[in-house]
Design a protein around this motif. Structure first.
Motif, mmCIF file in Angstrom:
data_model
loop_
_atom_site.group_PDB
_atom_site.id
_atom_site.type_symbol
_atom_site.label_atom_id
_atom_site.label_comp_id
_atom_site.label_asym_id
_atom_site.label_seq_id
_atom_site.Cartn_x
_atom_site.Cartn_y
_atom_site.Cartn_z
ATOM 1 N N SER A 1 52.042 78.769 24.615
ATOM 2 C CA SER A 1 51.971 79.254 23.245
ATOM 3 C C SER A 1 53.238 80.021 22.923
ATOM 4 C CB SER A 1 50.749 80.155 23.046
ATOM 5 O OG SER A 1 50.865 81.315 23.844
ATOM 6 N N THR A 2 53.666 79.919 21.656
ATOM 7 C CA THR A 2 54.832 80.648 21.179
ATOM 8 C C THR A 2 54.410 81.475 19.979
ATOM 9 O OG1 THR A 2 56.269 78.847 21.901
ATOM 10 C CG2 THR A 2 57.198 80.424 20.342
ATOM 11 N N ILE A 3 54.722 82.758 20.027
ATOM 12 C CA ILE A 3 54.371 83.675 18.949
ATOM 13 C C ILE A 3 55.668 84.189 18.331
ATOM 14 C CG2 ILE A 3 53.203 85.822 18.358
ATOM 15 C CD1 ILE A 3 51.523 85.414 20.923
ATOM 16 N N ASP A 4 55.771 84.132 16.997
ATOM 17 C CA ASP A 4 56.956 84.595 16.297
ATOM 18 C C ASP A 4 56.610 85.886 15.567
ATOM 19 O OD1 ASP A 4 59.197 83.099 13.842
ATOM 20 O OD2 ASP A 4 59.410 84.841 15.115
ATOM 21 N N VAL A 5 57.206 86.997 15.997
ATOM 22 C CA VAL A 5 56.982 88.293 15.356
ATOM 23 C C VAL A 5 58.323 88.800 14.856
ATOM 24 C CG1 VAL A 5 56.164 90.647 15.670
ATOM 25 C CG2 VAL A 5 55.057 88.785 16.901
ATOM 26 N N ASN A 6 58.451 88.913 13.540
ATOM 27 C CA ASN A 6 59.676 89.399 12.910
ATOM 28 C C ASN A 6 60.917 88.641 13.385
ATOM 29 O OD1 ASN A 6 58.174 91.328 11.535
ATOM 30 N ND2 ASN A 6 58.434 92.835 13.171
ATOM 31 N N GLY A 7 60.804 87.342 13.529
ATOM 32 C CA GLY A 7 61.939 86.523 13.931
ATOM 33 C C GLY A 7 62.198 86.486 15.419
ATOM 34 N N GLN A 8 61.431 87.238 16.214
ATOM 35 C CA GLN A 8 61.600 87.240 17.667
ATOM 36 C C GLN A 8 60.469 86.432 18.289
ATOM 37 O OE1 GLN A 8 61.810 91.331 18.843
ATOM 38 N NE2 GLN A 8 63.901 91.564 18.119
ATOM 39 N N LYS A 9 60.841 85.438 19.097
ATOM 40 C CA LYS A 9 59.836 84.547 19.680
ATOM 41 C C LYS A 9 59.435 85.009 21.075
ATOM 42 C CE LYS A 9 61.052 80.470 17.091
ATOM 43 N NZ LYS A 9 61.371 79.057 17.119
ATOM 44 N N THR A 10 58.128 85.012 21.299
ATOM 45 C CA THR A 10 57.574 85.303 22.611
ATOM 46 C C THR A 10 56.845 84.056 23.083
ATOM 47 O OG1 THR A 10 57.292 87.639 22.093
ATOM 48 C CG2 THR A 10 55.983 86.769 23.910
ATOM 49 N N GLU A 11 57.200 83.572 24.255
ATOM 50 C CA GLU A 11 56.603 82.345 24.792
ATOM 51 C C GLU A 11 55.807 82.668 26.042
ATOM 52 O OE1 GLU A 11 57.995 78.041 26.588
ATOM 53 O OE2 GLU A 11 59.399 79.198 25.404
ATOM 54 N N LYS A 12 54.551 82.163 26.085
ATOM 55 C CA LYS A 12 53.699 82.320 27.261
ATOM 56 C C LYS A 12 53.310 80.934 27.765
ATOM 57 C CE LYS A 12 51.097 86.597 26.766
ATOM 58 N NZ LYS A 12 49.757 87.131 26.603
ATOM 59 N N THR A 13 53.443 80.712 29.056
ATOM 60 C CA THR A 13 53.056 79.448 29.658
ATOM 61 C C THR A 13 52.162 79.736 30.851
ATOM 62 O OG1 THR A 13 55.202 78.548 29.005
ATOM 63 C CG2 THR A 13 53.909 77.259 30.544
ATOM 64 N N ASP A 14 50.954 79.150 30.839
ATOM 65 C CA ASP A 14 49.983 79.343 31.924
ATOM 66 C C ASP A 14 49.957 78.103 32.813
ATOM 67 O OD1 ASP A 14 49.490 81.268 30.047
ATOM 68 O OD2 ASP A 14 47.331 81.060 30.064
ATOM 69 N N PHE A 15 49.934 78.331 34.116
ATOM 70 C CA PHE A 15 49.796 77.253 35.084
ATOM 71 C C PHE A 15 48.716 77.634 36.087
ATOM 72 C CE2 PHE A 15 54.301 76.739 33.886
ATOM 73 C CZ PHE A 15 54.331 75.394 33.598
ATOM 74 N N VAL A 16 48.176 76.630 36.758
ATOM 75 C CA VAL A 16 47.286 76.867 37.883
ATOM 76 C C VAL A 16 48.017 76.381 39.128
ATOM 77 C CG1 VAL A 16 45.076 76.314 38.939
ATOM 78 C CG2 VAL A 16 45.222 76.580 36.465
ATOM 79 N N TYR A 17 48.149 77.275 40.085
ATOM 80 C CA TYR A 17 48.796 76.955 41.362
ATOM 81 C C TYR A 17 47.727 76.930 42.452
ATOM 82 C CZ TYR A 17 53.624 77.550 39.717
ATOM 83 O OH TYR A 17 54.831 77.409 39.095
ATOM 84 N N LYS A 18 48.031 76.213 43.524
ATOM 85 C CA LYS A 18 47.104 76.114 44.644
ATOM 86 C C LYS A 18 47.826 76.548 45.914
ATOM 87 C CE LYS A 18 43.748 72.906 46.539
ATOM 88 N NZ LYS A 18 43.225 71.533 46.433
ATOM 89 N N ALA A 19 47.196 77.464 46.645
ATOM 90 C CA ALA A 19 47.768 77.941 47.910
ATOM 91 C C ALA A 19 47.482 76.921 49.006
ATOM 92 C CB ALA A 19 47.173 79.295 48.269
#
Length: 144
Positions: A54-72
């Motif tokens: 997901s990408t969130i744009d707040v006052n022209g500044q973008k914050t990107e979050k990416t979720d993954f599932v890893y396996k040990a």
């Protein structure tokens, strides 16, 4: 005779008041969309791993979050969230109801290093090496 007449009247009343079937179908049923969703990486290539971004744009500044599932290597599943915003980049690793958030310290070629106190996470491609003291945990991105 009265019982037979009562049964006949009841049956005909049921037939007359029963619901009609229409072409529109049941309004409570959710129709599925036949389109296929493809997840692509930053280069536009199709990514075969399960992720949420997901990408969130707040006052022209973008914050990107990416979720993954890893396996040990022992089979334990770990949720890893990469967050990039204008102030800092972090990785949050969640396992056994505990979350460790490490800030990005450096990038060496294809390897990104996140570090806080005695914990270090090295991310390269689909693998994540988590080091804490003498303990090293190898994680690989899962394909679900």
């Amino acid at each position: 005779m009265k019982k037979g007449l009562l049964i006949a009247v009841s049956a005909s009343a049921l037939l007359l008041t029963s619901c009609k079937k229409s072409e529109s179908g049941n309004k409570s049923v959710i129709k599925t969309d036949s389109t296929e969703t493809l997840v692509t990486d930053n280069n536009g290539k199709i990514d075969s791993v399960t992720q949420s971004s997901s990408t969130i744009d707040v006052n022209g500044q973008k914050t990107e979050k990416t979720d993954f599932v890893y396996k040990a290597t022992d089979g334990t599943l770990v949720k890893v969230i990469f967050k990039n915003d204008p102030k800092e980049s972090t990785v949050a690793i969640t396992s056994n109801k505990k979350t460790f958030t490490l800030p990005k310290t450096e990038t060496k070629g294809e390897e990104t290093i996140y570090k806080k106190d005695d914990m270090t996470a090295r991310v390269k491609g689909d693998s994540l090496h988590l080091e804490q003291g003498n303990n090293v945990i190898e994680l690989k991105r899962t394909k679900i």
